[in-house]
Scaffold this motif. Structure first.
Motif, mmCIF file in Angstrom:
data_model
loop_
_atom_site.group_PDB
_atom_site.id
_atom_site.type_symbol
_atom_site.label_atom_id
_atom_site.label_comp_id
_atom_site.label_asym_id
_atom_site.label_seq_id
_atom_site.Cartn_x
_atom_site.Cartn_y
_atom_site.Cartn_z
ATOM 1 N N PRO A 155 0.818 -1.218 0.000
ATOM 2 C CA PRO A 155 0.000 0.000 0.000
ATOM 3 C C PRO A 155 0.851 1.268 0.000
ATOM 4 C CG PRO A 155 -0.799 -1.535 1.657
ATOM 5 C CD PRO A 155 0.477 -2.098 1.112
ATOM 6 N N ASP A 156 2.014 1.195 0.630
ATOM 7 C CA ASP A 156 2.908 2.345 0.659
ATOM 8 C C ASP A 156 3.376 2.692 -0.762
ATOM 9 O OD1 ASP A 156 4.402 4.352 1.964
ATOM 10 O OD2 ASP A 156 6.207 3.094 1.823
ATOM 11 N N ASP A 157 3.711 1.659 -1.545
ATOM 12 C CA ASP A 157 4.127 1.892 -2.937
ATOM 13 C C ASP A 157 2.975 2.443 -3.770
ATOM 14 O OD1 ASP A 157 6.691 1.048 -2.446
ATOM 15 O OD2 ASP A 157 6.368 -0.984 -3.196
ATOM 16 N N LEU A 158 1.772 1.926 -3.541
ATOM 17 C CA LEU A 158 0.604 2.385 -4.306
ATOM 18 C C LEU A 158 0.219 3.814 -3.959
ATOM 19 C CD1 LEU A 158 -1.632 -0.799 -4.361
ATOM 20 C CD2 LEU A 158 -0.705 0.390 -6.336
ATOM 21 N N SER A 159 0.487 4.221 -2.735
ATOM 22 C CA SER A 159 0.127 5.586 -2.358
ATOM 23 C C SER A 159 1.062 6.613 -3.000
ATOM 24 C CB SER A 159 0.153 5.744 -0.841
ATOM 25 O OG SER A 159 1.465 5.607 -0.354
ATOM 26 N N ARG A 160 2.291 6.197 -3.311
ATOM 27 C CA ARG A 160 3.257 7.117 -3.920
ATOM 28 C C ARG A 160 3.117 7.227 -5.429
ATOM 29 N NH1 ARG A 160 8.659 4.853 -2.043
ATOM 30 N NH2 ARG A 160 7.484 3.295 -0.960
ATOM 31 N N SER A 161 2.700 6.132 -6.083
ATOM 32 C CA SER A 161 2.649 6.147 -7.542
ATOM 33 C C SER A 161 1.591 5.170 -8.040
ATOM 34 C CB SER A 161 4.011 5.760 -8.118
ATOM 35 O OG SER A 161 3.951 5.699 -9.513
ATOM 36 N N LYS A 162 1.019 5.477 -9.175
ATOM 37 C CA LYS A 162 0.059 4.566 -9.818
ATOM 38 C C LYS A 162 0.680 3.893 -11.041
ATOM 39 C CE LYS A 162 -3.378 5.542 -7.123
ATOM 40 N NZ LYS A 162 -3.771 4.659 -6.079
ATOM 41 N N ARG A 163 1.927 4.258 -11.354
ATOM 42 C CA ARG A 163 2.635 3.656 -12.479
ATOM 43 C C ARG A 163 3.882 2.941 -11.960
ATOM 44 N NH1 ARG A 163 3.728 7.758 -17.134
ATOM 45 N NH2 ARG A 163 3.913 5.847 -18.319
ATOM 46 N N PHE A 164 4.145 1.760 -12.557
ATOM 47 C CA PHE A 164 5.269 0.943 -12.124
ATOM 48 C C PHE A 164 5.993 0.357 -13.327
ATOM 49 C CE2 PHE A 164 2.383 0.952 -8.583
ATOM 50 C CZ PHE A 164 3.218 1.048 -7.481
ATOM 51 N N TRP A 165 7.318 0.273 -13.197
ATOM 52 C CA TRP A 165 8.091 -0.521 -14.133
ATOM 53 C C TRP A 165 7.935 -1.976 -13.720
ATOM 54 C CZ3 TRP A 165 9.752 1.122 -18.543
ATOM 55 C CH2 TRP A 165 10.181 2.437 -18.716
ATOM 56 N N VAL A 166 7.830 -2.867 -14.692
ATOM 57 C CA VAL A 166 7.686 -4.292 -14.411
ATOM 58 C C VAL A 166 8.639 -5.065 -15.319
ATOM 59 C CG1 VAL A 166 6.109 -6.269 -14.465
ATOM 60 C CG2 VAL A 166 5.272 -4.040 -13.731
ATOM 61 N N ILE A 167 9.256 -6.079 -14.751
ATOM 62 C CA ILE A 167 10.055 -7.039 -15.514
ATOM 63 C C ILE A 167 9.590 -8.422 -15.093
ATOM 64 C CG2 ILE A 167 12.354 -8.019 -15.867
ATOM 65 C CD1 ILE A 167 13.513 -5.245 -15.512
ATOM 66 N N PHE A 182 8.561 -3.079 -18.876
ATOM 67 C CA PHE A 182 7.336 -2.469 -19.402
ATOM 68 C C PHE A 182 6.607 -1.769 -18.260
ATOM 69 C CE2 PHE A 182 6.368 -6.830 -18.275
ATOM 70 C CZ PHE A 182 5.106 -6.792 -17.700
ATOM 71 N N VAL A 183 5.657 -0.929 -18.597
ATOM 72 C CA VAL A 183 4.966 -0.102 -17.609
ATOM 73 C C VAL A 183 3.537 -0.589 -17.442
ATOM 74 C CG1 VAL A 183 4.168 2.227 -17.053
ATOM 75 C CG2 VAL A 183 6.370 1.894 -18.172
ATOM 76 N N ILE A 184 3.105 -0.695 -16.174
ATOM 77 C CA ILE A 184 1.688 -0.919 -15.889
ATOM 78 C C ILE A 184 1.193 0.261 -15.069
ATOM 79 C CG2 ILE A 184 1.791 -3.436 -16.006
ATOM 80 C CD1 ILE A 184 1.733 -3.472 -12.937
ATOM 81 N N GLU A 185 -0.117 0.503 -15.159
ATOM 82 C CA GLU A 185 -0.705 1.650 -14.478
ATOM 83 C C GLU A 185 -1.969 1.202 -13.754
ATOM 84 O OE1 GLU A 185 -2.146 6.187 -15.585
ATOM 85 O OE2 GLU A 185 -1.337 4.875 -17.132
ATOM 86 N N PHE A 186 -2.247 1.835 -12.608
ATOM 87 C CA PHE A 186 -3.429 1.539 -11.815
ATOM 88 C C PHE A 186 -4.359 2.748 -11.843
ATOM 89 C CE2 PHE A 186 -0.132 -1.153 -10.013
ATOM 90 C CZ PHE A 186 -0.762 -2.386 -10.037
ATOM 91 N N LYS A 187 -5.647 2.465 -11.712
ATOM 92 C CA LYS A 187 -6.657 3.545 -11.657
ATOM 93 C C LYS A 187 -6.583 4.249 -10.334
ATOM 94 C CE LYS A 187 -10.013 1.470 -14.746
ATOM 95 N NZ LYS A 187 -11.334 0.964 -14.922
#
Length: 187
Positions: A155-167, A182-187
């Protein structure tokens, strides 16, 4: 004379039968058999001389917090020889491990350092079964990874950003295959 004739027939019949039985020899042609390895092992050795590519098929929309995220991957054999992976899990989602970190355009993506990424390992639920996966040259295997990302990303990561790099990486011991970032994004 009758006794001699009966003995002659008996000896002749035995001789003909013995000659006939010698001609019945079965040969096995092993040239058409495909060599296989047992998928049930305590450990799986590293494969050599393979070229596998793992690429995401990312939806163009943000992931929603109330649904299970589904990311599809294409595993392609780009090499000239077939690749046999003995330790492939029957449950496809067990085959992929996810690394993620906060999105930033200035992150060095060329030098992947696992220590600076957070990892989501597959949760193996017994019974876990393997089967051999044979991928011929230029063939593709689609792998679906379902994850409840809102429970797995802190939750701490989600509160700072809605976009993440993923491998993504194959969670197997016998091969080392990783996707491009690649990038994923959350609403």
């Amino acid at each position: 004379m009758k006794i001699f004739f009966k003995q002659f027939l008996l000896v002749g019949s035995v001789a003909i039968l013995a000659l006939y039985m010698q001609g019945c020899v079965r040969t096995v042609d092993n040239s058409s058999k495909v060599p296989t390895r047992s998928p049930v092992k305590a450990s799986y050795p590293k494969l050599k001389d393979y070229t596998l590519d793992l690429n995401p098929v990312v939806p163009g929309r943000p992931f929603s917090p109330d649904t299970v995220a589904v990311i599809n991957f294409k595993l392609k054999n780009s090499g000239p020889k077939p690749v046999l992976i003995d330790e492939w899990y029957m449950d496809d989602s067990y085959n992929i491990r996810i690394y993620y970190r906060q999105y930033s355009p200035d992150i060095d993506l060329e030098n992947f350092d696992k220590k600076s990424w957070k990892c989501i390992n597959p949760e193996l639920k017994p019974p876990v079964h393997h089967f051999p996966l044979l991928i011929s040259p230029n063939n593709i295997v689609f792998v679906e990874k379902q994850m409840d990302l809102f429970k797995q990303i802190s939750p701490d990561d989600l509160s700072r950003s809605k976009r993440f790099w993923v491998i993504a990486e194959l969670a197997l011991n016998s091969v080392d295959v990783r996707s491009p970032p690649f990038v994923i994004e959350f609403k």
